[in-house]
Design a protein around this motif. Structure first.
Motif, PDB file in Angstrom:
ATOM      1  N   PRO A  12      56.223  19.248  42.885  1.00 17.32           N
ATOM      2  CA  PRO A  12      56.185  20.546  43.560  1.00 17.32           C
ATOM      3  C   PRO A  12      57.535  21.263  43.642  1.00 17.32           C
ATOM      4  N   ALA A  13      58.626  20.538  43.770  1.00 13.96           N
ATOM      5  CA  ALA A  13      59.942  21.195  43.826  1.00 13.96           C
ATOM      6  C   ALA A  13      60.274  21.877  42.505  1.00 13.96           C
ATOM      7  N   GLU A  14      59.726  21.352  41.400  1.00 13.74           N
ATOM      8  CA  GLU A  14      59.965  21.936  40.079  1.00 13.74           C
ATOM      9  C   GLU A  14      58.921  22.997  39.723  1.00 13.74           C
ATOM     10  N   ALA A  15      57.712  22.830  40.235  1.00 10.32           N
ATOM     11  CA  ALA A  15      56.606  23.750  39.984  1.00 10.32           C
ATOM     12  C   ALA A  15      55.823  23.890  41.291  1.00 10.32           C
ATOM     13  N   PRO A  16      56.188  24.849  42.141  1.00 12.25           N
ATOM     14  CA  PRO A  16      55.589  24.959  43.474  1.00 12.25           C
ATOM     15  C   PRO A  16      54.060  25.040  43.486  1.00 12.25           C
ATOM     16  N   ILE A  17      53.464  25.511  42.427  1.00 10.29           N
ATOM     17  CA  ILE A  17      51.999  25.576  42.368  1.00 10.29           C
ATOM     18  C   ILE A  17      51.379  24.202  42.592  1.00 10.29           C
ATOM     19  N   ARG A  18      52.103  23.155  42.243  1.00  8.04           N
ATOM     20  CA  ARG A  18      51.599  21.784  42.404  1.00  8.04           C
ATOM     21  C   ARG A  18      51.360  21.431  43.880  1.00  8.04           C
ATOM     22  N   ALA A  19      52.056  22.099  44.775  1.00  7.33           N
ATOM     23  CA  ALA A  19      51.899  21.815  46.207  1.00  7.33           C
ATOM     24  C   ALA A  19      50.558  22.302  46.745  1.00  7.33           C
ATOM     25  N   VAL A  20      49.924  23.229  46.057  1.00  8.27           N
ATOM     26  CA  VAL A  20      48.662  23.810  46.556  1.00  8.27           C
ATOM     27  C   VAL A  20      47.530  23.714  45.537  1.00  8.27           C
ATOM     28  N   TRP A  21      47.767  23.102  44.406  1.00  4.24           N
ATOM     29  CA  TRP A  21      46.824  23.072  43.297  1.00  4.24           C
ATOM     30  C   TRP A  21      45.578  22.236  43.587  1.00  4.24           C
ATOM     31  N   SER A  22      45.714  21.170  44.352  1.00  2.84           N
ATOM     32  CA  SER A  22      44.569  20.288  44.562  1.00  2.84           C
ATOM     33  C   SER A  22      43.408  21.061  45.191  1.00  2.84           C
ATOM     34  N   ASP A  23      42.234  20.794  44.719  1.00  2.00           N
ATOM     35  CA  ASP A  23      41.004  21.441  45.199  1.00  2.00           C
ATOM     36  C   ASP A  23      40.958  22.949  44.948  1.00  2.00           C
ATOM     37  N   ALA A  24      41.830  23.467  44.124  1.00  2.00           N
ATOM     38  CA  ALA A  24      41.820  24.900  43.808  1.00  2.00           C
ATOM     39  C   ALA A  24      40.973  25.150  42.564  1.00  2.00           C
ATOM     40  N   THR A  25      40.361  26.307  42.530  1.00  2.00           N
ATOM     41  CA  THR A  25      39.659  26.762  41.338  1.00  2.00           C
ATOM     42  C   THR A  25      40.608  27.677  40.594  1.00  2.00           C
ATOM     43  N   VAL A  26      40.838  27.369  39.330  1.00  2.00           N
ATOM     44  CA  VAL A  26      41.752  28.179  38.514  1.00  2.00           C
ATOM     45  C   VAL A  26      40.922  29.164  37.703  1.00  2.00           C
ATOM     46  N   HIS A  27      41.302  30.435  37.807  1.00  2.00           N
ATOM     47  CA  HIS A  27      40.659  31.506  37.035  1.00  2.00           C
ATOM     48  C   HIS A  27      41.704  32.014  36.048  1.00  2.00           C
ATOM     49  N   TRP A  28      41.345  32.037  34.787  1.00  2.00           N
ATOM     50  CA  TRP A  28      42.280  32.481  33.749  1.00  2.00           C
ATOM     51  C   TRP A  28      41.624  33.565  32.925  1.00  2.00           C
ATOM     52  N   ALA A  29      42.391  34.580  32.613  1.00  2.00           N
ATOM     53  CA  ALA A  29      41.907  35.658  31.759  1.00  2.00           C
ATOM     54  C   ALA A  29      43.021  36.032  30.781  1.00  2.00           C
ATOM     55  N   GLU A  30      42.621  36.463  29.598  1.00  2.00           N
ATOM     56  CA  GLU A  30      43.593  36.916  28.601  1.00  2.00           C
ATOM     57  C   GLU A  30      44.264  38.111  29.160  1.00  2.00           C
TER      58      GLU A  30
END
Length: 81
Positions: A63-81
């Motif tokens: 998480p210190a290197e990539a803060p998203i890792r601190a909140v990623w668990s149980d998250a739904t990721v939505h990606w669009a071009e």
């Protein structure tokens, strides 16, 4: 590179914190990791191939290197071009 990143990731962080980062330009106010992790549901929206690659790299970082890792668990990721 935000100035209060470590404090915002702490389990005892207040709900909101001011953040300054050179790359962001303007100072910001952010919800801290404990507040985000306490949400009923979490959704992460990313757009473009570059952001998707960054998210994939973050999967192997702390998480210190990539803060998203601190909140990623149980998250739904939505990606669009």
């Amino acid at each position: 590179g935000a100035d209060n990143l470590e404090a915002a990731l702490d389990d005892h962080a207040p709900p909101l914190m001011a953040m300054r980062a050179e790359a962001a330009g303007e100072p910001r106010v952010t919800l801290t990791a404990p507040v985000l992790n306490g949400a009923m549901s979490k959704h992460i929206l990313i757009t473009g191939a570059e952001k998707r690659e960054a998210l994939e790299r973050a999967a192997h970082l702390m998480p210190a290197e990539a803060p998203i890792r601190a909140v990623w668990s149980d998250a739904t990721v939505h990606w669009a071009e």
